[in-house]
Design an enzyme around this catalytic site. Structure first.
Site, PDB file in Angstrom:
ATOM      1  CG  HIS A 251       0.594   6.074  -0.827  1.00 19.80           C
ATOM      2  ND1 HIS A 251      -0.236   6.645  -1.223  1.00 19.80           N
ATOM      3  CD2 HIS A 251      -0.102   5.492   0.293  1.00 19.80           C
ATOM      4  CE1 HIS A 251      -2.083   6.693  -0.655  1.00 19.80           C
ATOM      5  NE2 HIS A 251      -1.224   5.231   0.151  1.00 19.80           N
TER       6      HIS A 251
ATOM      7  CG  HIS B 209      -2.280   1.055   1.322  1.00 23.63           C
ATOM      8  ND1 HIS B 209      -2.647   1.363   0.880  1.00 23.63           N
ATOM      9  CD2 HIS B 209      -1.412   2.623   1.834  1.00 23.63           C
ATOM     10  CE1 HIS B 209      -3.593   2.536   1.172  1.00 23.63           C
ATOM     11  NE2 HIS B 209      -2.544   3.020   1.075  1.00 23.63           N
ATOM     12  CD  GLU B 210       1.603   2.897   3.632  1.00 24.03           C
ATOM     13  OE1 GLU B 210       1.934   4.667   3.070  1.00 24.03           O
ATOM     14  OE2 GLU B 210       1.159   3.416   4.391  1.00 24.03           O
TER      15      GLU B 210
END
Length: 424
Positions: free
Chosen positions: A24, A20-21
């Site tokens: 980003h 997920h990170e």
């Protein structure tokens, strides 16, 4: 709990948050944004190292992660006019700007700031020497210069490296990429489950209960059920149990394959003490390897079904159709993950897919502090033609984060109470 189960639980959390990170991080870097920190977990640092411009950290509380981008928070100490500083030069360009312990700095120029711009012009004008005989010199600041104070180095962020300098589309993509990577991971895992589980080819009798209608009829373990009342059973155990449930005290004509030969058997389902209509058999399915096409379509179908169930759960949450016992925190997640990990690789992978999908959907909800809320603010900016006041937006996200933490504490406490009651 075995070391293997503990490892699987930790691995699951680490992979879901990291992917997920990383979404980003990757799209922020592509947009030219300075990423200061890539963190897994919150709270005090357990482990940290720096590579390039980014510091990678593992933190104490395993309840998420974050990517800290330049310009999102006022993390740099501002230098004021008239402040005494020291600068280190390389080829007459400022590479380090020291704000304290100036007398302990070597090979530096010490002076009073007359004017400084670390965002656009990247210049500092220093007055050096005695007050009456000193000189003023304008120095160029390197775009990756370090500001040093209290023993901590922080890279400056020119305006074109800050989150706010990018277009609405670039910022929205760097935010949406986190949940999107969870969706990609979920689909890959759902497809992987199809390969691990295999494709059922037929329904087979695994066991026959003593004194049951099946035993009286002559059914035996290992029988492969071909048809019931001239209807092909195929590989669906659900189809067979449904047909049995609709035939209480009615003779059914089964054709089973036994030893390579078809045998006709008459079976009459009966009600048990609980009122369920059964014949008294345990079922399993023969399986074959899954083709890529079957894995792709099956994985997509499972992902759609899981999405529907997750959205249904959020609907109940929105309309208050739940109790605190319906919610689960980190403790309950660990317990459920332990059960799935103990059930085998296919079940563990399926659970990882569901959690990744859940994480992606949950983060897109328009709840302050989540990615969905940040996308809403960007939507307002796109419509209005100007950004929302950063201080107000930060306050909204702070309140939302605090509320989520309080909810996390509440459900975690409830999880612990529930476990104690279960042990008692």
């Amino acid at each position: 709990m075995s070391p293997q189960i503990i490892f699987q639980i930790v691995l699951l959390f680490f992979v879901l948050v990291t992917i997920h990170e990383w979404g980003h991080y990757y799209f922020a870097k592509r947009a030219g944004i300075l990423v200061r920190e890539f963190a897994i977990g919150f709270g005090p640092k357990l482990f940290s190292f720096k590579r390039g411009e980014t510091r990678y950290t593992l933190r104490l509380l395993p309840v998420g992660g974050f990517v800290r981008m330049a310009g999102e928070d006022p993390e740099i100490v501002h230098v004021q006019q008239g402040q005494t500083v020291a600068v280190r030069l390389q080829d007459n360009v400022v590479t380090h700007l020291y704000l304290d312990q100036l007398d302990q700095r070597s090979e530096v120029v010490i002076g009073t700031v007359d004017k400084i711009d670390l965002e656009k012009d990247l210049q500092i004008r220093l007055f050096t020497g005695p007050e009456e005989e000193g000189t003023t010199e304008t120095l160029r600041v390197h775009p990756q210069a370090m500001m040093v104070t209290r023993g901590k180095e922080t890279q400056i962020a020119p305006w074109d490296r800050q989150f706010g300098s990018k277009t609405v589309g670039q910022r929205a993509l760097s935010i949406f990429a986190g949940p999107f990577m969870n969706f990609i991971l979920a689909f890959v895992l759902f497809v992987t489950v199809m390969f691990l589980a295999g494709m059922p080819t037929n329904v087979k009798i695994e066991r026959v209960e003593p004194n049951s209608p099946a035993m009286k009829a002559g059914l035996m373990p290992g029988d492969i059920i071909k048809t019931v009342n001239n209807t092909a059973v195929g590989a669906s155990t659900t189809k067979l149990t449904g047909m049995i449930g609709q035939s209480p005290d009615q003779s059914m004509n089964w054709i089973v394959l036994r030893g390579g030969k078809e045998t006709n058997i008459s079976v009459t389902p009966a009600k048990n003490d609980e009122g369920r209509i059964l014949v008294g058999i345990g079922l399993s399915a023969d399986k074959r390897n899954t083709s890529f096409g079957e894995a792709f379509s099956g994985g997509w179908d499972n992902m759609k079904l899981a999405t529907q169930q997750i959205l249904l759960g959020f609907k109940k949450l929105l309309f208050g159709q739940f109790t605190l016992d319906d919610l689960g925190g980190p403790v309950m997640m660990v317990e459920v993950t332990k059960q799935h990990a103990s059930a085998g690789l296919a079940q563990y992978t399926f659970w990882a897919a569901v959690l990744s999908l859940y994480l992606g959907i949950f983060n897109l909800l328009p709840i302050p502090a989540l990615d969905g809320s940040r996308l809403v603010f960007l939507g307002f900016e796109a419509v209005r033609g100007r950004p929302v006041d950063p201080n107000r937006e930060s306050l909204v996200h702070f309140i939302g984060f605090a509320a989520l933490m309080l909810l996390m504490i509440a459900v975690t406490y409830n999880d612990i109470v529930r476990l104690i009651r279960g042990e008692g």
